[in-house]
Design a protein around this motif. Structure first.
Motif, short mmCIF file in Angstrom:
data_model
loop_
_atom_site.label_atom_id
_atom_site.label_comp_id
_atom_site.label_asym_id
_atom_site.label_seq_id
_atom_site.Cartn_x
_atom_site.Cartn_y
_atom_site.Cartn_z
N ALA A 154 83.46 9.14 27.77
CA ALA A 154 84.21 9.48 26.55
C ALA A 154 84.99 10.79 26.74
O ALA A 154 84.46 11.76 27.28
CB ALA A 154 83.24 9.62 25.39
N HIS A 155 86.23 10.76 26.29
CA HIS A 155 87.09 11.94 26.40
C HIS A 155 88.28 11.79 25.47
O HIS A 155 88.58 10.67 25.02
CB HIS A 155 87.61 12.08 27.85
N THR A 156 88.97 12.86 25.18
CA THR A 156 90.32 12.75 24.62
C THR A 156 91.29 13.07 25.76
O THR A 156 90.93 13.78 26.70
CB THR A 156 90.57 13.76 23.46
N ASP A 157 92.50 12.53 25.69
CA ASP A 157 93.48 12.81 26.73
C ASP A 157 94.08 14.20 26.47
O ASP A 157 94.32 14.58 25.32
CB ASP A 157 94.58 11.74 26.74
N ALA A 158 94.35 14.91 27.55
CA ALA A 158 94.78 16.30 27.41
C ALA A 158 96.22 16.44 26.93
O ALA A 158 96.56 17.39 26.24
CB ALA A 158 94.66 17.01 28.76
N MET A 190 88.93 10.27 20.63
CA MET A 190 87.90 10.10 21.67
C MET A 190 87.89 8.62 22.08
O MET A 190 87.86 7.75 21.21
CB MET A 190 86.58 10.44 21.01
N HIS A 191 87.93 8.34 23.37
CA HIS A 191 87.84 6.95 23.83
C HIS A 191 87.06 6.89 25.13
O HIS A 191 86.83 7.92 25.77
CB HIS A 191 89.24 6.34 23.97
N ARG A 192 86.65 5.69 25.49
CA ARG A 192 85.87 5.51 26.72
C ARG A 192 86.09 4.08 27.21
O ARG A 192 86.62 3.23 26.47
CB ARG A 192 84.39 5.74 26.44
FE LIG Z 1 92.04 8.53 28.37
#
Ligand SMILES: [Fe+2]
Ligand SMILES: O=C(O)CCC(=O)C(=O)O
Length: 236
Positions: free
Chosen positions: A98-102, A155-157
């Motif tokens: 899981a992360h958000t894109d920068a 947030m996506h994964r």
């Molecule tokens: Fe992404």
């Protein structure tokens, strides 16, 4: 072979920078390089059209977001092709954590057969189902800052699956390294007292500085990254 360091658990990658063109792009066979360049050029145009639609939605003048990303040498723009191989134990292994894109705006072609992408909505993971020829449009952290939170990065994964090889092609339209990112003045204000206003306002920073932080904290919540950029200004 990649131009950039990308953290992944199971993914196999091929990634390159279109702007500025990285060595991976240059190393492609001629015909493939031509197609790749044409693809990138169309996706870049579409990204810029979408940025202008966001401007219209936000009441910003056309071109505002494009020029906010430009820095002294224009935006940076890269494409990443990923393959997520089948995994017998999806309960143990992530495709992409899981992360958000920068960055700014991300255009994603995902596999039209094999699912796996999820986004976090109201505390629940929601599937983003594969739809043939559909482009998933994702908002990155920089748009959250420039819009002072009117648009939020999500947030996506990617989950692994036991029964299919998933492919995706993601193109990242990001600010130039030296672009100074800050909330559009139209979105700052509202709070009566100065302290409250400072708290409600996203930070101002050079995109490259944000990326230096992001590479170490990509798979964590974004809020501490924004706070760290605020403190960096306060102590500069
Ligand atoms: Fe992404
Ligand atoms: O492969 C995907 O569908 C998503 C990739 C992604 O989220 C990323 O590269 O940041």
């Amino acid at each position: 072979m990649t131009d950039s360091a990308i953290d992944t658990s199971t993914t196999r990658l091929f990634a390159w920078w279109n702007i500025p063109p990285g060595p991976c792009l240059k190393s492609l066979p001629c015909r493939c390089r031509q197609v790749t360049k044409q693809f990138a050029s169309e996706i870049q145009k579409l990204s810029e059209k979408l940025l202008d639609l966001l401007c219209e939605n936000l009441g910003l003048e056309p071109g505002y977001l494009k020029s906010a990303f430009a820095g002294s040498n224009g935006p940076t723009f890269g494409t990443k092709v990923s393959a997520y191989p089948p995994c017998p134990r999806p309960d143990l292994v992530d495709g992409l954590r899981a992360h958000t894109d920068a960055g700014g705006i991300i255009l994603l072609f995902q596999d039209d057969q094999v699912s796996g992408l999820q986004l976090l909505k109201d505390g629940e993971w929601v599937d983003v189902p594969p739809i043939r020829h559909a482009i998933v449009v994702n908002i990155g952290d920089q748009l959250e800052v420039i819009t002072n939170g009117r648009y939020k990065s999500v947030m996506h994964r990617v989950l692994t699956r036991p029964d299919g090889n998933r492919m995706s092609i993601a193109s990242f339209y990001n600010p130039g390294a030296d672009a100074v990112i800050f909330p559009a003045p139209a979105f700052v204000g509202g709070a009566a007292d100065e302290e409250e206003r400072a708290e409600a306002t996203y930070p101002r920073f050079v995109f490259e500085d944000y990326m230096n932080l992001y590479v170490r904290h990509k798979f964590e919540a974004k809020e501490p990254r924004f706070e760290a950029m605020k403190s960096a200004i306060a102590t500069a």
